[in-house]
Every structure is written in C-alpha cells, then in structure tokens.
Design a protein around this motif. Structure first.
Motif, PDB file in Angstrom:
ATOM      1  N   GLU A 243       0.850  -1.181   0.000  1.00  0.00           N
ATOM      2  CA  GLU A 243       0.000   0.000   0.000  1.00  0.00           C
ATOM      3  C   GLU A 243       0.889   1.235   0.000  1.00  0.00           C
ATOM      4  OE1 GLU A 243      -3.121   0.030  -0.346  1.00  0.00           O
ATOM      5  OE2 GLU A 243      -3.789  -1.992   0.182  1.00  0.00           O
ATOM      6  N   GLY A 244       0.533   2.233  -0.790  1.00  0.00           N
ATOM      7  CA  GLY A 244       1.329   3.443  -0.849  1.00  0.00           C
ATOM      8  C   GLY A 244       1.072   4.342   0.355  1.00  0.00           C
ATOM      9  N   ASN A 245       2.020   5.229   0.621  1.00  0.00           N
ATOM     10  CA  ASN A 245       1.819   6.275   1.616  1.00  0.00           C
ATOM     11  C   ASN A 245       2.287   7.590   1.017  1.00  0.00           C
ATOM     12  OD1 ASN A 245       4.601   5.843   1.701  1.00  0.00           O
ATOM     13  ND2 ASN A 245       4.763   6.262   3.882  1.00  0.00           N
ATOM     14  N   PHE A 246       2.082   8.699   1.729  1.00  0.00           N
ATOM     15  CA  PHE A 246       2.381  10.012   1.169  1.00  0.00           C
ATOM     16  C   PHE A 246       3.840  10.130   0.734  1.00  0.00           C
ATOM     17  CE2 PHE A 246       4.271  14.192   2.003  1.00  0.00           C
ATOM     18  CZ  PHE A 246       3.603  14.954   1.057  1.00  0.00           C
ATOM     19  N   THR A 247       4.741   9.668   1.580  1.00  0.00           N
ATOM     20  CA  THR A 247       6.170   9.854   1.321  1.00  0.00           C
ATOM     21  C   THR A 247       6.617   9.141   0.056  1.00  0.00           C
ATOM     22  OG1 THR A 247       6.557  10.010   3.702  1.00  0.00           O
ATOM     23  CG2 THR A 247       8.464   9.620   2.302  1.00  0.00           C
ATOM     24  N   VAL A 248       6.307   7.860  -0.048  1.00  0.00           N
ATOM     25  CA  VAL A 248       6.741   7.089  -1.214  1.00  0.00           C
ATOM     26  C   VAL A 248       6.056   7.598  -2.481  1.00  0.00           C
ATOM     27  CG1 VAL A 248       6.737   4.799  -2.275  1.00  0.00           C
ATOM     28  CG2 VAL A 248       7.305   5.049   0.146  1.00  0.00           C
ATOM     29  N   LYS A 249       4.761   7.892  -2.388  1.00  0.00           N
ATOM     30  CA  LYS A 249       4.045   8.410  -3.564  1.00  0.00           C
ATOM     31  C   LYS A 249       4.673   9.718  -4.041  1.00  0.00           C
ATOM     32  CE  LYS A 249      -0.543   6.437  -2.610  1.00  0.00           C
ATOM     33  NZ  LYS A 249      -1.949   6.756  -2.241  1.00  0.00           N
ATOM     34  N   ALA A 250       5.008  10.597  -3.098  1.00  0.00           N
ATOM     35  CA  ALA A 250       5.609  11.883  -3.465  1.00  0.00           C
ATOM     36  C   ALA A 250       6.944  11.687  -4.170  1.00  0.00           C
ATOM     37  CB  ALA A 250       5.783  12.748  -2.218  1.00  0.00           C
ATOM     38  N   LEU A 251       7.799  10.838  -3.614  1.00  0.00           N
ATOM     39  CA  LEU A 251       9.119  10.625  -4.206  1.00  0.00           C
ATOM     40  C   LEU A 251       9.021  10.013  -5.603  1.00  0.00           C
ATOM     41  CD1 LEU A 251      11.114   9.316  -1.115  1.00  0.00           C
ATOM     42  CD2 LEU A 251      11.313  11.540  -2.217  1.00  0.00           C
ATOM     43  N   LEU A 252       8.182   8.988  -5.756  1.00  0.00           N
ATOM     44  CA  LEU A 252       8.078   8.316  -7.047  1.00  0.00           C
ATOM     45  C   LEU A 252       7.338   9.169  -8.066  1.00  0.00           C
ATOM     46  CD1 LEU A 252       7.429   4.624  -5.941  1.00  0.00           C
ATOM     47  CD2 LEU A 252       9.578   5.727  -6.560  1.00  0.00           C
TER      48      LEU A 252
END
Length: 218
Positions: A85-94
């Motif tokens: 499941e994605g979270n804010f941090t990983v989604k933002a970086l990718l």
C-alpha cells in the motif's frame, strides 16, 4: 548528463511503515532496494535485498497490514518482492521521478537512520528542481553533484567485498570530508579490524579509483 547523490531520511517512522519495520527489527538488515515502481492505483512494488534471519523476515512481512503480497527468497542473504500500500512519502518521491523524467539509478543503498542513498541521473536544471521539490517532512542531504560517469559503477563492482565494506563506512562516517570526521583507527574499531588492515585496503581502493579516473589520460 549529470548525476546527484542524495540521502533521504524521514523523522519518526521512516519512508514507509514496512521500511521502518525492517529497519527496527534486530535480526534483519536492509541492504539495498533493487527495484521500485509506483503503480497506477497508488500502490507500489519493491524488491529489497535483505540479510539476516530471512525466515523471520518472511513471518514479519506476512503479518504486516500494509503488505498486499510478499515473497522472500534466500536464507541469510536474499531478495524480497513486495506489493505494498502506498503512503504520502513514497508516492511523493516516485511521482517526482515520473514528473521530471530523470533516471533513478539502482540499486538504492539503505542507510542508517532508516534512510536511503539515491542517485538521480539527468540534466542539471532538472535535478536541482526535482531535489527542491522533495516534500518538507523529508530530510535531504546532497552528497555529490557532478558529471555522470557509468565507468565508476564498474570500478566499484571490481572491488572486493571487504574493500567495498570499508570504503562505504569511510564515506558514511566522513573520512573523506574536509576536515575529516573520523580516523582510520575509528573505522577499524567499527569494523573490528586492525587499523593497518583498514589503511591497506583504503590505499588499494584509492589507487584503483585514481588509475581508472586518470590513468588512461597520462
């Protein structure tokens, strides 16, 4: 073409809850991230290189609420495929990677403090803009920014495992900073080695790097 090497850390919880769970586990070590991709539904897939008790790692991951699927291979050192499941941090970086269309070089090195050392490849203006876009909750440290030279990867790969280990510790602890933040003796203590052994290995590494970088031009 330029590359920038940055270390990214997030306070209290790491970049993702699964990453934090692996980092804080006493018998599992995050080594590298081999691949990572953001999917259209906001989830992402990641392949870790792990070391330690991988049977325990499999049990840990199978019970984590943010994991959709996970597959662990190997015994003391191995690879772990996970759909998360994605979270804010990983989604933002990718999303930043996709937005600015630069190359995220892999493998990504996992560091202390539940951080990652990332190398970005692209033109200089794009890299500077992308780094400035990384969201504020993340701590970003720029370690290098120079012309991209793919032969340096080949040089690192040609070193022995012990040489790579010593060089990595030396760089992380600040041996090559000005002024130096650590001595040969302190590096040796951290690795439980003789200082003469560490000194000899670093001399060989430095000779190898110098030869590859300028030897052919002499």
């Amino acid at each position: 073409m330029r590359y920038a090497t940055i270390v990214i850390r997030a306070d209290g919880g790491g970049l993702h809850p699964v990453d934090w769970a692996l980092y804080t586990d006493p018998v599992v070590t995050r080594e590298t991230i081999q691949k990572i991709n953001l999917l259209s539904d906001g989830t992402f897939v990641i392949i870790y290189e792990l070391s330690g008790d991988l049977l325990h790692a499999e049990e840990l991951l199978s019970n984590h609420p943010d994991i959709i699927t996970a597959d662990v291979t190997g015994e003391e050192v191995g690879l772990t495929y996970m759909h998360l499941e994605g979270n804010f941090t990983v989604k933002a970086l990718l999303t930043i990677v996709q937005m600015f269309e630069f190359v995220l070089d892999t493998p990504i090195e996992c560091t202390e403090g539940c951080g990652v050392r990332v190398r970005l490849i692209g033109d200089d203006a794009t890299l500077q803009t992308a780094i400035a876009t990384i969201p504020d909750p993340l701590e970003v440290t720029l370690e290098a920014n120079s012309d991209y030279d793919p032969t340096l990867d080949d040089v690192f790969a040609s070193l022995t495992p012990r040489q790579r280990e010593i060089l990595t510790i030396a760089v992380e602890e600040g041996y090559y900073q000005i002024p130096r933040r650590v001595t040969i003796e302190e590096i040796a203590d951290a690795l439980s080695l003789d200082s003469s052994t560490v000194s000899e290995h670093l001399q060989k590494v430095e000779a190898c790097l110098v030869h590859e970088m300028i030897g052919s031009k002499l």
